[in-house]
Write an enzyme that holds these catalytic residues in place. Sequence first.
Site, PDB file in Angstrom:
ATOM      1  N   CYS A   2       0.773  -1.078  -0.034  1.00  0.00           N
ATOM      2  CA  CYS A   2      -0.119  -0.023   0.033  1.00  0.00           C
ATOM      3  C   CYS A   2       1.014   1.210  -0.209  1.00  0.00           C
ATOM      4  O   CYS A   2       1.858   1.254   0.849  1.00  0.00           O
ATOM      5  CB  CYS A   2      -0.845   0.100   1.171  1.00  0.00           C
ATOM      6  N   ARG A  27       3.774  -0.356  -4.994  1.00  0.00           N
ATOM      7  CA  ARG A  27       3.698  -0.749  -3.683  1.00  0.00           C
ATOM      8  C   ARG A  27       2.435  -1.735  -3.637  1.00  0.00           C
ATOM      9  O   ARG A  27       2.130  -2.405  -2.520  1.00  0.00           O
ATOM     10  CB  ARG A  27       3.439   0.327  -2.671  1.00  0.00           C
ATOM     11  N   TRP A  74      -2.646  -3.019  -1.816  1.00  0.00           N
ATOM     12  CA  TRP A  74      -2.478  -4.255  -2.019  1.00  0.00           C
ATOM     13  C   TRP A  74      -3.267  -4.825  -0.682  1.00  0.00           C
ATOM     14  O   TRP A  74      -3.085  -4.810   0.346  1.00  0.00           O
ATOM     15  CB  TRP A  74      -1.057  -4.427  -1.673  1.00  0.00           C
ATOM     16  N   ASN A 100      -1.807   1.758   5.652  1.00  0.00           N
ATOM     17  CA  ASN A 100      -0.781   0.899   5.226  1.00  0.00           C
ATOM     18  C   ASN A 100      -0.229   0.300   6.256  1.00  0.00           C
ATOM     19  O   ASN A 100       0.275   0.691   7.419  1.00  0.00           O
ATOM     20  CB  ASN A 100       0.338   1.489   4.663  1.00  0.00           C
ATOM     21  N   GLY A 101      -0.555  -1.196   6.184  1.00  0.00           N
ATOM     22  CA  GLY A 101      -0.165  -1.970   7.397  1.00  0.00           C
ATOM     23  C   GLY A 101      -1.287  -3.105   7.797  1.00  0.00           C
ATOM     24  O   GLY A 101      -2.281  -3.158   7.148  1.00  0.00           O
ATOM     25  N   GLU A 485      17.175 -17.317  -8.758  1.00  0.00           N
ATOM     26  CA  GLU A 485      16.864 -16.155  -9.146  1.00  0.00           C
ATOM     27  C   GLU A 485      16.240 -16.212 -10.378  1.00  0.00           C
ATOM     28  O   GLU A 485      15.414 -15.374 -10.827  1.00  0.00           O
ATOM     29  CB  GLU A 485      18.058 -15.089  -9.038  1.00  0.00           C
ATOM     30  N   LYS A 489      12.524 -14.739 -11.287  1.00  0.00           N
ATOM     31  CA  LYS A 489      12.171 -13.769 -12.318  1.00  0.00           C
ATOM     32  C   LYS A 489      11.198 -14.211 -13.304  1.00  0.00           C
ATOM     33  O   LYS A 489      10.240 -13.669 -13.580  1.00  0.00           O
ATOM     34  CB  LYS A 489      13.341 -13.332 -13.182  1.00  0.00           C
ATOM     35  N   GLU A 492       7.726 -14.752 -11.557  1.00  0.00           N
ATOM     36  CA  GLU A 492       6.897 -13.525 -10.995  1.00  0.00           C
ATOM     37  C   GLU A 492       6.434 -12.762 -12.253  1.00  0.00           C
ATOM     38  O   GLU A 492       5.557 -12.061 -12.062  1.00  0.00           O
ATOM     39  CB  GLU A 492       7.639 -12.877 -10.075  1.00  0.00           C
ATOM     40  N   HIS A 508      17.650 -36.565  -8.496  1.00  0.00           N
ATOM     41  CA  HIS A 508      16.920 -36.906  -7.261  1.00  0.00           C
ATOM     42  C   HIS A 508      15.480 -36.440  -7.459  1.00  0.00           C
ATOM     43  O   HIS A 508      14.498 -36.521  -6.334  1.00  0.00           O
ATOM     44  CB  HIS A 508      17.479 -36.448  -6.141  1.00  0.00           C
ATOM     45  N   LYS A 607       5.729  -4.322  -4.279  1.00  0.00           N
ATOM     46  CA  LYS A 607       7.332  -4.208  -4.326  1.00  0.00           C
ATOM     47  C   LYS A 607       7.888  -4.452  -2.969  1.00  0.00           C
ATOM     48  O   LYS A 607       8.731  -4.858  -2.640  1.00  0.00           O
ATOM     49  CB  LYS A 607       7.901  -2.914  -4.805  1.00  0.00           C
TER      50      LYS A 607
HETATM   51  O1  M6R Z   1      12.564  -5.125  -0.416  1.00  0.00           O
HETATM   52  P1  M6R Z   1      13.134  -6.602  -0.025  1.00  0.00           P
HETATM   53  O2  M6R Z   1      14.426  -6.883  -0.820  1.00  0.00           O
HETATM   54  O3  M6R Z   1      13.167  -7.083   1.540  1.00  0.00           O
HETATM   55  O4  M6R Z   1      11.973  -7.663  -0.809  1.00  0.00           O
HETATM   56  C1  M6R Z   1      12.253  -9.041  -0.828  1.00  0.00           C
HETATM   57  C2  M6R Z   1      11.134  -9.637  -1.675  1.00  0.00           C
HETATM   58  O5  M6R Z   1      10.069  -9.442  -1.454  1.00  0.00           O
HETATM   59  C3  M6R Z   1      11.727  -9.295  -3.151  1.00  0.00           C
HETATM   60  O6  M6R Z   1      12.966  -9.479  -3.371  1.00  0.00           O
HETATM   61  C4  M6R Z   1      10.652 -10.097  -4.139  1.00  0.00           C
HETATM   62  O7  M6R Z   1      11.181 -11.409  -4.238  1.00  0.00           O
HETATM   63  C5  M6R Z   1      11.132  -9.530  -5.690  1.00  0.00           C
HETATM   64  N1  M6R Z   1       9.620  -9.344  -6.206  1.00  0.00           N
HETATM   65  C6  M6R Z   1      11.507 -10.385  -6.250  1.00  0.00           C
HETATM   66  O8  M6R Z   1      11.731  -9.744  -7.692  1.00  0.00           O
END
Ligand code: M6R
Length: 612
Positions: A2, A27, A74, A100-101, A485, A489, A492, A508, A607
Amino acid sequence: MCGIVGYIGFREAWPIVIKGLKRLEYRGYDSAGIALIDNNDLNIYKKAGKVKELEDFAEGQNLTGTIGMGHTRWATHGAPSDRNSHPHTSNNGRLSIIHNGIIENYAILKDELEQRGHTFNSDTDTEVLIHLIEEIYKNEKTDLLEAVRLALKEVSGAYAIVVMDQDNPDELIAARKGSPMVIGVGQGEYFIASDATPIIEYTKNVIYLNDNEIAFLKRDELLIKRLDNVVQTPYVQELELKLEMLEKGGYDHFMLKEIYEQPRSIRDCLRGRIYPEEGKVQLSGIKEFVDKLKNIDRIIIVACGTSWHAGLVGEYLIEEYSRIPVEVEYASEFRYRNPIITEKDVVIAISQSGETADTMAAIEMAKEKGATIFGICNVVGASIPRLTHAGVYTHAGPEIGVASTKAFTAQVTVLTLIAFYLAQQKGTITNSKLIELLTELDNIPDKVQIALQSNDLIKSIGEKFKDSRNCLFLGRGSGFPVALEGALKLKEISYIHAEGYPAAEMKHGPIALIDEEMPVVVIATKNSSYEKVISNIQEVKARKGIVIAIVTEGDTEVKKMADYCIEIPDAAEAFLPLLATIPLQLLSYHIAVLRGCNVDQPRNLAKSVTVE
Ligand code: M6R
C-alpha cells in the site's frame, strides 16, 4: 504494501496526490482512492483497479481542495473492490483515514464498536481504526490529535496512517509504526508519502517519521510527538534522489531500464569502496565493528525473495574467502523458530526496500538475543537501516519494477565486498590475490555491459519459449542461487511455472519432468564445476530436454550439446553471479512482454512486502 500520499498547502491537492499515487503504485495496485476537503465537504473517490481507473472515474467531478490524501492498495483484509478501497470514513461521515499496514486486533475492536452501535461498510481492518478514533473523539471530548493518539495506543499491528476531518480542513494527522512514512517540508505546505518519490519535485527537505510518532500538520505548522505524548524535535534531511531516476527514460518498462542500468549501479556500489592497486576494501559503514568481525563465530544472513538469493551468493563468497561459517535463512521462517543466537553472532539483513516485515521482525529478534546486526539496503532512510547497528547501502538508485534486478546485483556486489573485507581483516587472503580480484571487480561493470549486448539473441530465444508452461533452471556452486533467481524472475513476471535447482539434485526428482517440451536453462560457465555441469546437460539431452545454456565466451564444449547458448564474458568464479544473472533477467523480461504480461506490476505482487 500500500502506498499513501497526503498534502496540505496552497496548491490544489488532487494533481499532487494522483501523481504521487502513480509513483507509489509499485507498492500495490488492487485499488486506489483519494479524499479531498472542499469548503468543509469531504469528497471521496475510490475505485478497484489501478490509479488510472480512479483517474478516469473521477474525471469531470469536483476535484477541488488544498488538503487531500490518497491510497493505492495491496489487499490484505477484504477483497480488492470499490467498497474495500481506502479512504474509509467514520460513521458520522466526518472523519476519513488511509492506512498502510495491518491492525492485528481489529476483530476484537470491531466487536466492541458494533456493540456500541457502529456499522461497517467494508471488510477491512482499517475501517475499524477510524471508527475507534470517532468513538474516542466523541466520548473524550478532546481534539482530533489526541483522539488519534489514544486510539493508536489501543491497536496492535503495523500502520502508517493519515487522518482528515472535514470540520477541521486546516489540519492533517499522520502516524506510523512499522510502516514507512516521509514528510516533505515546503513553504506553507507539507507532503506526506510512503517514500520520498511523490515529494521530490516539490521539496528536497524531508523528515522520516519514526515508529510510534504522530505528526500534526497545518499549512505553516508541524508538531511531532511520540505516542507517549513527548514532543519531538523534527530532523530535516535533504534528499539525494533525482527526478529523472523515477522516469522510464525512453525504455518501454522500468524493469528493462533497471536491467540496463546495472553497469552504472554496480559501479556506484563500488565507488569509494575498493582500491585495487593497494588491494584494499574500505567499508566505512561497518568499520567500527572490525575487531568484533575478526572474532565472530558465524554469520547469519536473513532476507526474503530475491534478497535471500543474494544472501546465498554471499554464503559462497564469505565462506570461500574469509572462512567464516555462514547460514542463510528465510526471514519469515527464522523469526518463528527459536534459533540459537549469541552475542558472538553477526546477522546480515538484506533488503532492497528496507521495509520487508519478516526481515524487520527477524532483525528485532536477533537483536534481542544480543547479536550484532548489519543491514544491506537500497532505500536510504528506510526502516531496516534504522534498526541495524551498522550497514552498507547498495546505491543502486530507485528500483521501481516489482521484479528486482539491479538491486540484486548491487546486493551481490556488497556481499562480495564484505567477503573480501573480512578476508582482508582476518588475513585469509594474500594481498596479491586481493589486488588481482579487486582489479577484476573494478572491471565487472564493463563486462556487464558486454553481457547486455546479447539482448537481441535472448529476445529471439524468448520467442521460442513464450508458450512454455514450465521451465527448469540449473546451476552449481554460486550458479545455484543464480538459477533460483532466474526461476523467480520468470515465474513472477511471466506466470510460467519455473524452478531453480542445484544441477546435481536434478536426478533426485526433477529429472522426471524432462521431456521434449521442457526448456532447461543451465548456468554452464567455465568454473570449478564446469565438467560436472556438462554431465548434467547430457543427462537432460538424453531425455530430450531443450537446453538453453549460459556459457563463457568462446566456449566450444557446451555449444556441441546445448540447443541455445548465450555467452557472457569470462571472469573469476567470484564474479560469475554478477554476469550470469544478466541474460536470465533479459530472458524473463522478453518472455513476459511477448506473453503480454505487465512486467512492472505483475499480478498479486507488490514491491514492498510490509505485511507478514
Ligand atoms: O525489499 P526486499 O528486498 O526486502 O524484498 C524482498 C522480496 O519481496 C523481493 O526480493 C521479491 O522477491 C521481488 N519481487 C523479487 O523480484
